[in-house]
Design an enzyme around this catalytic site. Structure first.
Site, mmCIF file in Angstrom:
data_model
loop_
_atom_site.group_PDB
_atom_site.id
_atom_site.type_symbol
_atom_site.label_atom_id
_atom_site.label_comp_id
_atom_site.label_asym_id
_atom_site.label_seq_id
_atom_site.Cartn_x
_atom_site.Cartn_y
_atom_site.Cartn_z
ATOM 1 N N GLU A 83 0.806 -1.219 0.000
ATOM 2 C CA GLU A 83 0.000 0.000 0.000
ATOM 3 C C GLU A 83 0.843 1.274 0.000
ATOM 4 O O GLU A 83 0.307 2.375 -0.181
ATOM 5 C CB GLU A 83 -0.939 -0.010 1.210
ATOM 6 N N GLU A 114 6.698 -21.646 8.329
ATOM 7 C CA GLU A 114 7.257 -20.804 9.388
ATOM 8 C C GLU A 114 8.305 -21.534 10.210
ATOM 9 O O GLU A 114 9.066 -20.912 10.949
ATOM 10 C CB GLU A 114 6.160 -20.275 10.304
#
Length: 309
Positions: A83, A114
């Site tokens: 963004e 992860e």
């Protein structure tokens, strides 16, 4: 490690009967927990301040802001990074988000990713991380091996390291130069860190990127003046920003924007100083903020008058 000892993995005593509640009461209980998030983030403002100042200093040296995370944490980092270009007109490579498991993990859960310590460092090598960069490792538990691997490798490379976690203790906290740890308490649904922990992380990431961009001159007053008018909505917003900042009519704003070749900040400075777009662009290359560039313009004008005498 004993994950049951982590705050994010504990049972919330306020929601133990949530499965038998009415829809209204379910929502009230979730909302009551969410209301705790802002206060938790507020307690970490001193650490966020340190992180922002470090990030701005690294970017001014030619570095980048790099978010690293897994699962929800990784997605939030990628979201915040993605963004920045439309909001602040940044180069797509200035703020980067990477997630364990790669882009596929943005849409599909790859929980095992992860746990891969070496992949964290490997992904940073693909970005050619250096001492100019700032790396923010995001992990609700504070112990994701992927994030730990990335932060430890970043530290070896001389990059600034920042940890964003939601519980003590945590391995990523111990590695980081700055640790931001908003403690939001047990989730309404045990272990569902996409809830309060994720909300806290989103708030902190918003603060980090927005405050950094303000310090880098991407905002004038509270207007996003490096906005790129790339579609109809953004073109309209750009014109409103110019009129708000300068007091000119919409038609004058549109003309100035055309003269500035679509550069919002240049158009604003040109109108504020009454100078040509080329002059405004030159000033902004010397001083990133509109306020400093305007001051430079008036200093130069005064100097020219003195020489003219």
């Amino acid at each position: 490690m004993d994950y049951s000892e982590l705050t994010t993995e504990k049972v919330n005593p306020n929601t133990v009967n949530i499965d038998t509640c009415s829809t209204s009461d379910i929502l009230k209980k979730i909302h009551a927990e969410d209301c705790k998030v802002a206060d938790a983030v507020g307690k970490t403002l001193p650490e966020i301040e340190k992180a922002v100042d470090i990030i701005v200093a690294r970017i001014k040296l030619g570095g980048r802001l790099i978010y690293v995370g897994a699962g929800t944490s990784g997605r939030l980092g990628v979201l915040d990074a993605s963004e920045c270009p439309p909001t602040f007109g940044t180069d797509p490579g200035l703020v980067v988000g990477i997630i364990a498991g790669g882009d596929k993990a943005l849409r599909n859960s790859i929980e095992g990713a992860e746990d891969c310590y070496s992949q964290g460092s490997g992904d940073l090598d693909l970005l050619q991380v250096s001492e100019k960069d700032a790396v923010v490792g995001i992990s609700a538990s504070g112990n994701a091996p992927y994030v730990l691997g990335a932060l430890e490798h970043a530290k070896k490379l001389g990059a600034a390291t920042i940890a964003l976690s939601n519980t003590y203790p945590g391995s990523v906290i111990q590695v980081a130069d700055v640790a931001i740890v908003p403690i939001v308490g047990p989730e309404a649904i045990m272990g569902s860190t996409r809830m309060k922990a994720g909300t806290a992380q989103k708030m902190v990431l918003n603060m980090i990127s927005t405050a950094s961009m303000i310090k880098l001159g991407k905002v004038y007053r509270n207007l996003m003046v490096d906005l790129s008018p790339s579609n109809k909505k953004l073109k309209d917003r750009t014109l409103r920003i110019i009129t708000q900042a300068t007091g000119v009519t919409r038609e004058e704003a549109e003309h100035s924007l055309q003269q500035a070749k679509g550069e919002t900040k240049t158009a604003i400075l040109s109108l504020l100083c009454g100078c040509e777009a080329e002059e405004a662009h030159r000033l902004l290359e010397k001083e990133q903020t509109i306020s400093k560039a305007a001051s430079l313009y008036w200093e130069e004008m005064q100097g020219r008058k003195v020489v003219g005498k």
